[in-house]
Design a protein around this motif. Structure first.
Motif, mmCIF file in Angstrom:
data_model
loop_
_atom_site.group_PDB
_atom_site.id
_atom_site.type_symbol
_atom_site.label_atom_id
_atom_site.label_comp_id
_atom_site.label_asym_id
_atom_site.label_seq_id
_atom_site.Cartn_x
_atom_site.Cartn_y
_atom_site.Cartn_z
ATOM 1 N N ALA A 1 -4.984 -2.572 -12.117
ATOM 2 C CA ALA A 1 -4.482 -1.392 -12.827
ATOM 3 C C ALA A 1 -5.044 -0.105 -12.228
ATOM 4 O O ALA A 1 -4.352 0.911 -12.134
ATOM 5 C CB ALA A 1 -4.845 -1.490 -14.309
ATOM 6 N N ILE A 2 -6.313 -0.141 -11.807
ATOM 7 C CA ILE A 2 -6.904 1.032 -11.153
ATOM 8 C C ILE A 2 -6.187 1.318 -9.843
ATOM 9 O O ILE A 2 -5.816 2.469 -9.547
ATOM 10 C CB ILE A 2 -8.407 0.819 -10.892
ATOM 11 N N ALA A 3 -5.969 0.273 -9.040
ATOM 12 C CA ALA A 3 -5.298 0.453 -7.755
ATOM 13 C C ALA A 3 -3.877 0.971 -7.951
ATOM 14 O O ALA A 3 -3.407 1.840 -7.205
ATOM 15 C CB ALA A 3 -5.280 -0.871 -6.991
ATOM 16 N N ARG A 4 -3.183 0.450 -8.951
ATOM 17 C CA ARG A 4 -1.819 0.911 -9.229
ATOM 18 C C ARG A 4 -1.821 2.378 -9.652
ATOM 19 O O ARG A 4 -0.950 3.162 -9.253
ATOM 20 C CB ARG A 4 -1.181 0.054 -10.314
ATOM 21 N N LEU B 1 -2.685 6.136 -0.720
ATOM 22 C CA LEU B 1 -2.981 4.764 -0.320
ATOM 23 C C LEU B 1 -4.464 4.611 0.009
ATOM 24 O O LEU B 1 -5.059 3.553 -0.255
ATOM 25 C CB LEU B 1 -2.129 4.369 0.887
ATOM 26 N N ASP B 2 -5.062 5.639 0.589
ATOM 27 C CA ASP B 2 -6.490 5.572 0.888
ATOM 28 C C ASP B 2 -7.293 5.305 -0.377
ATOM 29 O O ASP B 2 -8.246 4.509 -0.375
ATOM 30 C CB ASP B 2 -6.962 6.875 1.530
ATOM 31 N N ALA B 3 -6.951 5.989 -1.467
ATOM 32 C CA ALA B 3 -7.662 5.779 -2.729
ATOM 33 C C ALA B 3 -7.445 4.364 -3.251
ATOM 34 O O ALA B 3 -8.362 3.754 -3.802
ATOM 35 C CB ALA B 3 -7.192 6.801 -3.761
ATOM 36 N N ALA B 4 -6.239 3.833 -3.059
ATOM 37 C CA ALA B 4 -5.964 2.465 -3.493
ATOM 38 C C ALA B 4 -6.763 1.460 -2.662
ATOM 39 O O ALA B 4 -7.348 0.512 -3.197
ATOM 40 C CB ALA B 4 -4.471 2.173 -3.381
ATOM 41 N N VAL C 1 -1.394 -3.510 -4.062
ATOM 42 C CA VAL C 1 -1.504 -2.478 -3.033
ATOM 43 C C VAL C 1 -0.625 -2.818 -1.836
ATOM 44 O O VAL C 1 -0.077 -1.921 -1.179
ATOM 45 C CB VAL C 1 -2.978 -2.305 -2.620
ATOM 46 N N TRP C 2 -0.473 -4.104 -1.539
ATOM 47 C CA TRP C 2 0.425 -4.494 -0.446
ATOM 48 C C TRP C 2 1.851 -4.010 -0.720
ATOM 49 O O TRP C 2 2.527 -3.479 0.171
ATOM 50 C CB TRP C 2 0.429 -6.025 -0.296
#
Length: 398
Positions: free
Chosen positions: A224-227, A236-239, A265-266
């Protein structure tokens, strides 16, 4: 002829209190206040260095009495001090302040009243977040991110979770996937990401304790954080950084569960790549390297990532071409399509189709039109029929 009795003679005498004037009302309030303070003083006692003396009398506003400490602690509780609804981030335009107050006034008023009455629950907090999100979608905010920053909804819910004591049992709310899916983006947008990481650290510690109850599913929170990092075409860097931080945090605790967040993330890095600026080469490669340590086969995903390397010199279609042209028993597109990674076969077909179209585009731009045509024919003959007629939008476009 019967005589009618008056109502006062039929009913018993009622001792109705007369209305109080202002002086009598104030006297009653003072009496009740004094009685309440006296009771709390008896229960709590004076603090060791604050016993009342004639020479050290203090004004009531200094909170010297134990009852004043008690009342001050109540009134300073986050439940009674909801955050002001205003954009706090530099990214949020000040012109959104008034629209924000108008958009969210109804929702926040209902939430605050429920909290004040002790009626707030996780399902009700979930409903509050849904209502705020819908208000954002109907508003004039330039992005959902701006709307969430301005709403203050994440701060409100997080403050309620903390002050209600629910953080002592994270499973009481973190196992609710729908609630978490909504709460995390609000908290990330409002600058509360570190609170989420503190919850993840608690889950890690719970996982290490043999006597602890079953902890929440940390991989869902990480995902959920990555999304949230990629919301509205974010970064994308933050993800990638969030996945790598999660790997470092849980490398010795059920490491294989990283695949859930990794796949999120992919998807953003390939199918949704057009929404983002080029990523950092180092972060991208470190993120991709995680897949080498995961037991789950990720042949299709790795092939797709090869086509979206941020460094054009390192972009290659080799994996994708082998997957479509060789179609062997270990890693062909048919195996990728039937892999039990998701029960939704339509989603799997979409992933294969997306990879195929990106491969065709790359080969066409590289001048290998013959190979591009062969792969396109495979997509049209084998993959496109898997989509409903209304979704067959993958006609020749490259």
């Amino acid at each position: 002829m019967f005589q009618t009795k008056t109502l006062a003679r039929v009913l018993p005498t009622l001792h109705k209190p007369l209305p109080l004037n202002r002086r009598e009302a104030q006297r009653l309030l003072d009496t009740l206040t004094a009685s309440f303070r006296k009771h709390l003083d008896t229960e709590h006692g004076w603090l060791p260095d604050e016993a009342p003396t004639a020479s050290t009398a203090q004004p009531t506003s200094t909170h010297r009495r134990p009852t004043d400490h008690h009342l001050s602690s109540i009134l300073s509780n986050p439940l009674f001090n909801p955050p002001t609804i205003s954009p706090t981030s530099n990214n949020a335009s000040s012109s959104h302040t008034k629209p924000a107050a108008a958009n969210f006034a109804k929702e926040t008023a209902v939430f605050d009243e429920a909290v004040a009455r002790g009626m707030m629950t996780v399902p009700r907090a979930h409903g509050f977040l849904i209502a705020v999100r819908n208000s954002i979608l109907r508003s004039s905010f330039l992005s959902i991110q701006d709307g969430m920053q301005a709403s203050g909804a994440g701060v409100r819910v997080a403050s309620w979770i903390q002050s209600s004591g629910m953080e002592k049992d994270l499973s009481s709310f973190l196992n609710n996937d729908g609630f978490l899916r909504l709460l995390v983006p609000f908290m990330v947008a409002e600058g509360l990401e570190e609170k989420l990481w503190s919850w993840l650290e608690q889950i890690r510690d719970m996982s290490s304790s043999p006597t602890a109850k079953k902890p929440p599913r940390w991989f869902f929170i990480l995902g959920a954080i990555a999304r949230a990092k990629t919301l509205d075409g974010g970064s994308l860097d933050a993800a990638y950084a969030s996945i790598l931080r999660g790997e470092e945090l849980f490398k010795h605790h059920d490491y294989q569960n990283l695949v859930h967040a990794w796949l999120i993330v992919w998807w953003q890095s390939t199918v949704k790549a057009w929404r983002f600026s080029p990523a950092s080469e180092d972060l991208f490669e470190n993120y991709v390297a995680i897949s080498d340590h995961l037991k789950r086969p990720l042949v299709l995903q790795r092939a797709h990532l090869d086509l979206h390397h941020p460094n054009p010199a390192k972009t290659t279609p080799d994996r994708a071409v082998r997957l479509f042209m060789e179609d062997g028993p270990k890693g062909g597109w048919r195996e990728a399509l039937s892999a039990p990674q998701n029960k939704n076969s339509g989603l799997r077909a979409n992933q294969v189709m997306s990879l195929g179209l990106d491969t065709v585009k790359y080969l066409s731009e590289a001048g290998d039109s013959a190979l591009a045509q062969r792969i396109l024919e495979i997509l049209q003959r084998e993959i496109e029929p898997l989509f409903p007629a209304s979704e067959k939008a993958f006609r020749v476009s490259y």
